[in-house]
Write an enzyme that holds these catalytic residues in place. Structure first.
Site, PDB file in Angstrom:
ATOM      1  N   LYS A   1       0.836  -1.191   0.000  1.00 16.91           N
ATOM      2  CA  LYS A   1       0.000   0.000   0.000  1.00 16.91           C
ATOM      3  C   LYS A   1       0.882   1.257   0.000  1.00 16.91           C
ATOM      4  O   LYS A   1       2.088   1.171   0.266  1.00 16.91           O
ATOM      5  CB  LYS A   1      -0.929  -0.030   1.216  1.00 16.91           C
ATOM      6  CG  LYS A   1      -1.891  -1.237   1.214  1.00 16.91           C
ATOM      7  CD  LYS A   1      -2.864  -1.176   2.391  1.00 16.91           C
ATOM      8  CE  LYS A   1      -3.823  -2.347   2.380  1.00 16.91           C
ATOM      9  NZ  LYS A   1      -4.850  -2.231   3.431  1.00 16.91           N
TER      10      LYS A   1
ATOM     11  N   TYR B 130     -12.086  -3.800  -3.830  1.00 14.88           N
ATOM     12  CA  TYR B 130     -12.739  -3.720  -2.523  1.00 14.88           C
ATOM     13  C   TYR B 130     -14.261  -3.747  -2.666  1.00 14.88           C
ATOM     14  O   TYR B 130     -14.966  -3.075  -1.904  1.00 14.88           O
ATOM     15  CB  TYR B 130     -12.301  -2.444  -1.796  1.00 14.88           C
ATOM     16  CG  TYR B 130     -10.871  -2.486  -1.275  1.00 14.88           C
ATOM     17  CD1 TYR B 130     -10.456  -3.476  -0.380  1.00 14.88           C
ATOM     18  CD2 TYR B 130      -9.941  -1.508  -1.653  1.00 14.88           C
ATOM     19  CE1 TYR B 130      -9.162  -3.509   0.111  1.00 14.88           C
ATOM     20  CE2 TYR B 130      -8.629  -1.533  -1.159  1.00 14.88           C
ATOM     21  CZ  TYR B 130      -8.259  -2.535  -0.277  1.00 14.88           C
ATOM     22  OH  TYR B 130      -6.969  -2.561   0.220  1.00 14.88           O
TER      23      TYR B 130
ATOM     24  N   PHE C  51     -15.950   3.700   5.910  1.00 16.73           N
ATOM     25  CA  PHE C  51     -14.538   4.040   5.716  1.00 16.73           C
ATOM     26  C   PHE C  51     -14.090   3.912   4.261  1.00 16.73           C
ATOM     27  O   PHE C  51     -12.951   4.203   3.936  1.00 16.73           O
ATOM     28  CB  PHE C  51     -13.649   3.152   6.606  1.00 16.73           C
ATOM     29  CG  PHE C  51     -13.780   1.663   6.348  1.00 16.73           C
ATOM     30  CD1 PHE C  51     -13.058   1.054   5.335  1.00 16.73           C
ATOM     31  CD2 PHE C  51     -14.643   0.883   7.110  1.00 16.73           C
ATOM     32  CE1 PHE C  51     -13.187  -0.309   5.089  1.00 16.73           C
ATOM     33  CE2 PHE C  51     -14.775  -0.486   6.869  1.00 16.73           C
ATOM     34  CZ  PHE C  51     -14.044  -1.079   5.849  1.00 16.73           C
TER      35      PHE C  51
ATOM     36  N   ARG D  72       1.914  -6.748  10.009  1.00 14.51           N
ATOM     37  CA  ARG D  72       1.167  -5.568  10.459  1.00 14.51           C
ATOM     38  C   ARG D  72       1.543  -5.192  11.893  1.00 14.51           C
ATOM     39  O   ARG D  72       1.658  -4.014  12.216  1.00 14.51           O
ATOM     40  CB  ARG D  72      -0.336  -5.807  10.302  1.00 14.51           C
ATOM     41  CG  ARG D  72      -0.782  -5.664   8.840  1.00 14.51           C
ATOM     42  CD  ARG D  72      -2.189  -6.137   8.635  1.00 14.51           C
ATOM     43  NE  ARG D  72      -2.687  -5.785   7.299  1.00 14.51           N
ATOM     44  CZ  ARG D  72      -3.797  -6.287   6.767  1.00 14.51           C
ATOM     45  NH1 ARG D  72      -4.532  -7.156   7.448  1.00 14.51           N
ATOM     46  NH2 ARG D  72      -4.192  -5.926   5.551  1.00 14.51           N
TER      47      ARG D  72
ATOM     48  N   ASN E  18      -2.276  -0.068   7.096  1.00 17.22           N
ATOM     49  CA  ASN E  18      -1.693  -1.317   7.599  1.00 17.22           C
ATOM     50  C   ASN E  18      -0.746  -1.978   6.603  1.00 17.22           C
ATOM     51  O   ASN E  18      -0.605  -3.182   6.551  1.00 17.22           O
ATOM     52  CB  ASN E  18      -2.797  -2.264   8.078  1.00 17.22           C
ATOM     53  CG  ASN E  18      -3.846  -2.491   7.000  1.00 17.22           C
ATOM     54  OD1 ASN E  18      -3.622  -2.155   5.837  1.00 17.22           O
ATOM     55  ND2 ASN E  18      -4.969  -3.059   7.361  1.00 17.22           N
TER      56      ASN E  18
ATOM     57  N   HIS F 219      -1.753  -5.556   1.642  1.00 18.29           N
ATOM     58  CA  HIS F 219      -2.982  -6.334   1.425  1.00 18.29           C
ATOM     59  C   HIS F 219      -2.604  -7.765   1.095  1.00 18.29           C
ATOM     60  O   HIS F 219      -1.602  -7.995   0.420  1.00 18.29           O
ATOM     61  CB  HIS F 219      -3.789  -5.762   0.251  1.00 18.29           C
ATOM     62  CG  HIS F 219      -4.840  -6.714  -0.253  1.00 18.29           C
ATOM     63  ND1 HIS F 219      -6.096  -6.789   0.299  1.00 18.29           N
ATOM     64  CD2 HIS F 219      -4.802  -7.674  -1.210  1.00 18.29           C
ATOM     65  CE1 HIS F 219      -6.792  -7.750  -0.315  1.00 18.29           C
ATOM     66  NE2 HIS F 219      -6.029  -8.300  -1.233  1.00 18.29           N
TER      67      HIS F 219
ATOM     68  N   GLU G 148      -8.844 -11.633  -7.428  1.00 16.99           N
ATOM     69  CA  GLU G 148      -7.990 -10.457  -7.214  1.00 16.99           C
ATOM     70  C   GLU G 148      -6.793 -10.448  -8.166  1.00 16.99           C
ATOM     71  O   GLU G 148      -6.428  -9.405  -8.705  1.00 16.99           O
ATOM     72  CB  GLU G 148      -7.507 -10.429  -5.756  1.00 16.99           C
ATOM     73  CG  GLU G 148      -8.632 -10.129  -4.776  1.00 16.99           C
ATOM     74  CD  GLU G 148      -8.153 -10.019  -3.332  1.00 16.99           C
ATOM     75  OE1 GLU G 148      -8.959  -9.596  -2.495  1.00 16.99           O
ATOM     76  OE2 GLU G 148      -6.986 -10.355  -3.052  1.00 16.99           O
TER      77      GLU G 148
HETATM   78  N1  UDP Z   1     -10.201  -0.732   6.622  1.00 17.43           N
HETATM   79  C1  UDP Z   1     -10.363   0.459   7.275  1.00 17.43           C
HETATM   80  N2  UDP Z   1     -11.241   0.512   8.342  1.00 17.43           N
HETATM   81  C2  UDP Z   1     -11.922  -0.579   8.774  1.00 17.43           C
HETATM   82  C3  UDP Z   1     -11.731  -1.801   8.106  1.00 17.43           C
HETATM   83  C4  UDP Z   1     -10.861  -1.852   7.026  1.00 17.43           C
HETATM   84  O1  UDP Z   1      -9.765   1.464   6.908  1.00 17.43           O
HETATM   85  O2  UDP Z   1     -12.698  -0.480   9.747  1.00 17.43           O
HETATM   86  C5  UDP Z   1      -9.267  -0.800   5.466  1.00 17.43           C
HETATM   87  C6  UDP Z   1      -7.915  -1.421   5.845  1.00 17.43           C
HETATM   88  O3  UDP Z   1      -6.891  -0.751   5.120  1.00 17.43           O
HETATM   89  C7  UDP Z   1      -8.082  -2.857   5.363  1.00 17.43           C
HETATM   90  C8  UDP Z   1      -8.915  -2.660   4.093  1.00 17.43           C
HETATM   91  O4  UDP Z   1      -9.826  -1.621   4.443  1.00 17.43           O
HETATM   92  O5  UDP Z   1      -6.830  -3.487   5.137  1.00 17.43           O
HETATM   93  C9  UDP Z   1      -9.666  -3.890   3.636  1.00 17.43           C
HETATM   94  O6  UDP Z   1     -10.478  -4.349   4.679  1.00 17.43           O
HETATM   95  P1  UDP Z   1     -10.618  -5.904   4.993  1.00 17.43           P
HETATM   96  O7  UDP Z   1     -11.718  -6.073   5.981  1.00 17.43           O
HETATM   97  O8  UDP Z   1     -10.715  -6.670   3.710  1.00 17.43           O
HETATM   98  O9  UDP Z   1      -9.236  -6.229   5.762  1.00 17.43           O
HETATM   99  P2  UDP Z   1      -7.919  -7.017   5.300  1.00 17.43           P
HETATM  100  O10 UDP Z   1      -8.372  -8.166   4.437  1.00 17.43           O
HETATM  101  O11 UDP Z   1      -7.038  -6.051   4.572  1.00 17.43           O
HETATM  102  O12 UDP Z   1      -7.286  -7.497   6.585  1.00 17.43           O
HETATM  103 MG    MG Z   2      -9.638  -8.227   2.810  1.00 18.95          MG
END
Ligand code: UDP
Ligand code: MG
Length: 153
Positions: free
Chosen positions: A9, A49, A57, A102, A112, A115, A126
């Site tokens: 990212k 996404y 968010f 992370r 974080n 991805h 993806e």
């Molecule tokens: N995210 C955020 N706020 C939240 C949840 C997710 O900003 O409350 C962002 C965060 O960068 C995350 C991304 O959205 O990595 C994708 O969310 P997901 O639930 O798919 O988490 P991941 O698979 O990345 O752990």
């Molecule tokens: Mg995810």
């Protein structure tokens, strides 16, 4: 063999963490089979996404992910999807298990650093969002017998 999508990212690139994080995957024995730098478009963000576009968010997430170049990568290995998810750690870096990427490199729920695909099915979708077939490579590690026993593949 399984493949998974990794995105470095904008925060990983801005903070100079790409090499160190990639080194974690390389030393684990995972194979890079695709790699590129790109600017995510709002369109691609909405596809990648898709499950989050209605979340409060999402607007910030899209703005962030399209604000700077990112690096996309496809890694290959035995059970690589779950192996990489475990190495990456929980979404909220403040809750991520110690030693995960992370936990080590972020203290944020949103910024974080990386991805990783969350299932084999998701990974396939993806990967095709970011890479054409010609951009993905098949090759063997010369030291393959030192990475896996024959019955593991
Ligand atoms: N995210 C955020 N706020 C939240 C949840 C997710 O900003 O409350 C962002 C965060 O960068 C995350 C991304 O959205 O990595 C994708 O969310 P997901 O639930 O798919 O988490 P991941 O698979 O990345 O752990
Ligand atoms: Mg995810």
């Amino acid at each position: 063999m399984e493949r998974t999508l990794i995105l470095f990212k904008p925060d990983a690139i801005q903070r100079g963490l790409v090499g160190e994080i990639l080194g974690v995957f390389e030393k684990k024995g995972l194979k890079i089979v695709g790699m590129k730098m790109l600017r995510m478009t709002p369109d691609l963000s909405k596809r990648h996404y898709a499950h989050l576009v209605d979340k409060p968010f999402y607007a910030d997430l899209e703005k962030f992910m399209t604000s700077q170049p990112i690096i996309a990568m496809v890694l290959e290995g035995v059970e690589v999807v779950s192996v990489v998810r475990d190495i990456v750690g929980a979404t909220n870096a403040r809750k991520a298990a110690p030693g995960t990427i992370r936990a080590r490199f972020s203290n944020s729920l949103s910024r974080n650093v990386i991805h990783a695909s969350d299932s084999v099915e998701t990974a396939k979708k993806e990967i095709s969002n970011f890479f054409s077939d010609e951009e993905l490579f098949e090759y063997d590690f010369a030291l393959k017998p030192f990475f896996y026993a024959g019955d593991e593949e």
